[in-house]
Design a protein around this motif. Structure first.
Motif, PDB file in Angstrom:
ATOM      1  N   GLY A 104       0.796  -1.215   0.000  1.00 49.59           N
ATOM      2  CA  GLY A 104       0.000   0.000   0.000  1.00 49.59           C
ATOM      3  C   GLY A 104       0.833   1.272   0.000  1.00 49.59           C
ATOM      4  N   ASN A 105       2.027   1.217   0.614  1.00 48.59           N
ATOM      5  CA  ASN A 105       2.817   2.448   0.725  1.00 48.59           C
ATOM      6  C   ASN A 105       3.358   2.923  -0.620  1.00 48.59           C
ATOM      7  OD1 ASN A 105       4.583   0.103   0.849  1.00 48.59           O
ATOM      8  ND2 ASN A 105       6.240   1.542   1.252  1.00 48.59           N
ATOM      9  N   ILE A 106       3.448   2.020  -1.606  1.00 47.80           N
ATOM     10  CA  ILE A 106       3.920   2.463  -2.925  1.00 47.80           C
ATOM     11  C   ILE A 106       2.761   2.620  -3.906  1.00 47.80           C
ATOM     12  CG2 ILE A 106       6.174   1.380  -2.635  1.00 47.80           C
ATOM     13  CD1 ILE A 106       5.261  -0.860  -4.483  1.00 47.80           C
ATOM     14  N   THR A 107       1.564   2.169  -3.501  1.00 48.76           N
ATOM     15  CA  THR A 107       0.415   2.195  -4.409  1.00 48.76           C
ATOM     16  C   THR A 107      -0.559   3.325  -4.080  1.00 48.76           C
ATOM     17  OG1 THR A 107       0.588  -0.222  -4.383  1.00 48.76           O
ATOM     18  CG2 THR A 107      -1.314   0.725  -5.498  1.00 48.76           C
ATOM     19  N   SER A 118       2.632   8.097  -9.574  1.00 46.63           N
ATOM     20  CA  SER A 118       3.945   7.488  -9.789  1.00 46.63           C
ATOM     21  C   SER A 118       3.853   5.974  -9.962  1.00 46.63           C
ATOM     22  CB  SER A 118       4.876   7.809  -8.616  1.00 46.63           C
ATOM     23  OG  SER A 118       4.332   7.314  -7.392  1.00 46.63           O
ATOM     24  N   PHE A 119       2.745   5.376  -9.486  1.00 39.53           N
ATOM     25  CA  PHE A 119       2.593   3.927  -9.573  1.00 39.53           C
ATOM     26  C   PHE A 119       1.742   3.503 -10.768  1.00 39.53           C
ATOM     27  CE2 PHE A 119       1.153  -0.312  -8.174  1.00 39.53           C
ATOM     28  CZ  PHE A 119       2.369  -0.866  -7.812  1.00 39.53           C
ATOM     29  N   GLN A 120       1.068   4.431 -11.376  1.00 41.01           N
ATOM     30  CA  GLN A 120       0.189   4.085 -12.492  1.00 41.01           C
ATOM     31  C   GLN A 120       0.919   3.385 -13.648  1.00 41.01           C
ATOM     32  OE1 GLN A 120      -2.142   7.533 -13.600  1.00 41.01           O
ATOM     33  NE2 GLN A 120      -3.173   7.610 -11.617  1.00 41.01           N
ATOM     34  N   PRO A 121       2.144   3.798 -14.012  1.00 42.29           N
ATOM     35  CA  PRO A 121       2.845   3.074 -15.079  1.00 42.29           C
ATOM     36  C   PRO A 121       3.089   1.603 -14.744  1.00 42.29           C
ATOM     37  CG  PRO A 121       3.858   5.209 -14.718  1.00 42.29           C
ATOM     38  CD  PRO A 121       2.882   5.010 -13.600  1.00 42.29           C
ATOM     39  N   VAL A 122       3.221   1.299 -13.457  1.00 41.63           N
ATOM     40  CA  VAL A 122       3.414  -0.097 -13.051  1.00 41.63           C
ATOM     41  C   VAL A 122       2.159  -0.906 -13.350  1.00 41.63           C
ATOM     42  CG1 VAL A 122       3.904  -1.642 -11.113  1.00 41.63           C
ATOM     43  CG2 VAL A 122       5.046   0.580 -11.256  1.00 41.63           C
ATOM     44  N   VAL A 123       0.998  -0.339 -13.037  1.00 43.46           N
ATOM     45  CA  VAL A 123      -0.260  -1.037 -13.309  1.00 43.46           C
ATOM     46  C   VAL A 123      -0.480  -1.153 -14.812  1.00 43.46           C
ATOM     47  CG1 VAL A 123      -2.715  -1.153 -12.750  1.00 43.46           C
ATOM     48  CG2 VAL A 123      -1.142  -0.082 -11.150  1.00 43.46           C
ATOM     49  N   VAL A 124      -0.018  -0.180 -15.557  1.00 42.64           N
ATOM     50  CA  VAL A 124      -0.081  -0.262 -17.024  1.00 42.64           C
ATOM     51  C   VAL A 124       0.722  -1.470 -17.515  1.00 42.64           C
ATOM     52  CG1 VAL A 124       0.609   0.856 -19.190  1.00 42.64           C
ATOM     53  CG2 VAL A 124      -0.503   2.197 -17.395  1.00 42.64           C
TER      54      VAL A 124
END
Length: 212
Positions: A104-107, A118-124
């Motif tokens: 949760g701390n990075i999401t 900042s985490f959206q590209p990871v979910v992409v």
């Protein structure tokens, strides 16, 4: 016939035993387990239909189909690991399923259910792989630590699960593959007695289940 089936399963599994490069543990790949189980099931069905000859044919067909199903998940996990190196997302394979653990701390920000920009590209990146491997059911599970009441934690965990699920849908992952559920403080993966443990428990997990 029993000796043939057992020998076939043992040969497949022994030759496929390898060391996981991420955990250092020795394991048998799901491809091998699938092939071994498929061999036994195929042989049994074949024997019922056409005796020993049918068992031999069935074993070959079963091994091929079992290996294909196991290999599908192995390849998907390998692709996800490649895409998610250095992101903080853990990729685990347990009992034929793939778990993506997103702390949760990075999401999310504290007490928020909006995915950090900042985490959206990871979910992409995750969505990219899910679209390529489109035979898996996608379970998005939200969790909190045990701080606060269920009246707060359950809705928060559900909103976070929904946020990840909705983002995956926006990236083109079919909605009928995705199930989002909030579990509040249930199923902790670390002790809630420490700040570090609570941080691990505040998470979203994506669980991929083979539907082939």
């Amino acid at each position: 016939m029993k000796k043939f089936i057992v020998a076939g399963m043992m040969a497949v599994m022994l030759t496929a035993c390898a060391t996981d490069p991420y955990t250092g543990e020795s394991k048998v790949a799901k491809t091998a387990w699938g092939a071994g189980i498929g061999t036994a099931l195929g042989a049994g069905i074949g024997a019922l239909v056409d005796g020993e000859k049918g068992a031999l044919i069935g074993a070959g067909i079963g091994a091929a189909s079992g290996a294909a199903a196991g290999g599908y998940m192995d390849y998907q996990a390998a692709k996800l690991r490649k895409e998610l190196v250095g992101t903080g997302v853990q990729v685990k394979e347990i009992d034929g399923k793939i778990y993506l653990v997103m702390p949760g701390n990075i999401t999310f920000d504290t007490n928020e259910a909006f995915i950090k920009s900042s985490f959206q590209p990871v979910v992409v990146s995750i969505a990219k792989v899910l679209k390529e491997y489109d035979k898996t059911l996608v379970q998005v599970n939200g969790y909190t630590d045990n701080t606060g009441s269920d009246a707060i934690n359950m809705p928060l965990s559900q909103r976070r699960a929904n946020a990840v699920a909705d983002f995956l849908k926006m990236q083109g992952v079919a909605a009928n593959r995705i199930i989002a559920t909030g579990y509040g403080s249930a199923n902790p993966i670390a002790s809630n007695a420490t700040a570090a443990g609570r941080e691990q428990n505040r998470r979203v997990e994506i669980v991929l289940i083979n539907q082939q």
